[in-house]
Design an enzyme around this catalytic site. Structure first.
Site: not given
Ligand code: GLN
Length: 507
Positions: A84, A159, A183
């Protein structure tokens, strides 16, 4: 015979018995990336922001030389991986999905990346993500969205949608994700892949560009539970460069996954979380969830319902704590140190350069959270917002403690719905935030969790995920239970779920 469909465990075997080489299988995956990631019709998967074919092949060649000399560095030596784009990679671009870091080449490797390199895994490239890991669909990437291999008009979760889609589309056998509020796990659920968020402090955060330091954790994104366990064994463990890294010897997660795969769950007590079901949950997701629970019962587990009353406030607390930490972390992108620098006409002051750079470099979601976080931390509001959220956080940890006093693991569906259409929730931040309802409590409390594919959950034939949570430090339990469930499904389905993904031709 190895193919792009081979699991990492199968590739390990094939490398060991000499039926393939690292160069051969790295090339295989690079060819797959070339075929599906960017296509002429503009409907490629777009899992990657940067592909390092030359670098990956050079690392693969070194791995093959080592193997010929009998100097293999570990089980995964020679198995390629995708990372990532939020983890720093020496000599390779690291953008965090943001324009503000366009062109930045880090001078150092994140510890996770350094461990991958040291263990001989060729790095295929960097995967797409929501800008600074803020989002649940990868649509907030400044470089365009990733598409879900199950249906190219749908989101791959976020994400870390790039890592999940790369693994689901057979572009990489393994990937690294990061999970601040879900994410790794939510993209796993909507792409039919396995994702693990380790115990907070179990995997080094050194070189992980921080979204929210107290919540972030890197972990494996794979197609099987065993592959995730092998990868976790490799990247985990104490790192003196991360002050929150846990100093202890960890059990072998590979062994835990192998033990679980026998399918015997007798003596395991499973708690179904009352608050993570009911209204707002897609009917098919709930039906698949119930079937998974029934399978665990059949395997000998004892299942009880457990209430975690504070979980209903988890989302609200998270969306104060996360923006508060993020707003402070993002202050370092000031046009002076990294990446983008926009200089307005005339004789601009440093502040004007900073303002113009941030205006051009940050997307809407990032700006939204900076404003929210700065507000929550401002004097006069601190106690009312950030302070209250921290109290909720404590209550959530206490709910976990109380629950784990009577059960070994807690379970829920990973995400409330299957993959939605690209664009569907983009203008509705609240609808987007709700995707992480079930995954956020684990981040707030620092406990480990896994998402395992548990079938097709809607009329369009899209997958859903089953979440298993364990007490902090007991990551081995999520592998054991996850592997048991996976083994039972393999028997039922007669092959991997991903073989049924219609979005892409798979060979
Ligand atoms: N969807 C969550 C957010 O927008 C989690 C993001 C993540 O785990 N990086 O913060």
């Amino acid at each position: 015979m190895t193919s792009i469909r081979s699991t990492a465990a199968e590739l390990v075997q094939a490398l060991a018995d000499g039926s393939t080489t690292s160069v051969e299988l790295t090339q295989l995956h690079l060819d797959r990336i070339a075929a599906v990631d960017t296509t002429a019709d503009g409907r490629g998967v777009h899992a990657f922001l940067h592909v390092d074919g030359e670098g990956a092949l050079a690392q693969a060649a070194e791995s093959d030389v080592r193997r010929a000399r009998g100097e293999v560095r570990g089980p995964l030596d020679g198995v390629p991986i995708a990372v990532k784009d939020v983890l720093t990679t020496r000599g390779l671009p690291t953008t965090c999905g943001s324009k503000i870091l366009e062109g930045w080449i880090p001078p150092y490797d994140a510890t996770v990346v350094a461990r991958l390199r040291a263990a001989g895994l060729p790095i295929l490239g960097k995967t797409n993500m929501d800008e600074f890991a803020m989002g649940s669909s990868t649509e907030h990437s400044a470089y365009g969205p990733t598409r879900n291999p199950w249906d190219l008009d749908r989101i791959p979760g976020g994400s870390g949608g790039g890592s999940a889609a790369a693994v689901a589309a057979f572009e990489a056998p393994l990937a690294i994700g990061t999970d601040t509020g879900g994410s790794i796990r939510q993209p796993g659920a909507v792409t039919g892949t396995v994702g693990v968020k380790p115990t907070y402090g179990g995997v080094s955060r050194y070189g992980l560009v921080a979204l929210a330091n107290s919540l972030d954790q890197a972990g494996p994104v794979t197609r099987t539970v065993l592959d995730a366990a092998m990868l976790h064994d490799l990247i985990g463990g104490h790192d003196p460069r991360d002050s929150t890294s846990i100093q202890q010897a960890w059990p072998s997660f590979t062994e835990a996954a192998k033990a679980g795969a026998t399918g015997d769950m007798s003596g395991v007590k499973v708690g179904v979380i009352t608050e993570l079901a009911g209204e707002g949950w897609q009917a098919g997701v709930m039906a698949r969830f119930q079937e998974s629970v029934d399978l665990l019962v059949k395997a000998g587990a004892e299942v009880v319902e457990v209430s975690c009353p504070s979980f209903v406030h988890a989302l609200a607390a998270y969306y104060l704590i996360l923006p508060a930490e993020a707003s402070s972390n993002l202050a370092k992108f000031d046009a002076m140190r990294y990446g983008l620098r926009v200089v307005p006409d005339g004789d601009p002051s440093a502040e004007e350069v900073m303002r113009a750079t941030r205006d051009a470099g940050f997307g809407d979601e990032v700006k939204r959270r900076i404003i929210l976080g700065t507000y929550a931390l401002s004097s006069g509001y601190y106690d009312a917002y950030y302070g209250q959220a921290q109290k909720i956080r404590t209550l959530i940890s206490r709910d976990f403690e109380a629950a784990f006093a009577s059960v070994d693991v807690l379970v829920s569906p990973t995400a409330p719905t299957t993959a939605f259409k690209l664009g569907e929730k983009l203008d509705d931040p609240m609808a987007m935030y709700l995707n992480d309802l079930a995954t956020i409590p684990a981040n707030l409390a620092g406990v480990p969790g896994i998402s395992v594919p548990n079938g097709l959950a809607d009329e369009d034939g899209l997958p859903s995920g089953f979440q298993v949570l364990a007490p902090a430090l007991a990551d081995d339990r999520v592998y054991r239970v996850g592997a048991a469930l996976e083994a039972m499904y393999a028997e039922q389905w007669g092959g991997p779920l991903l073989d049924r993904a219609p979005g892409l031709e798979t060979e």
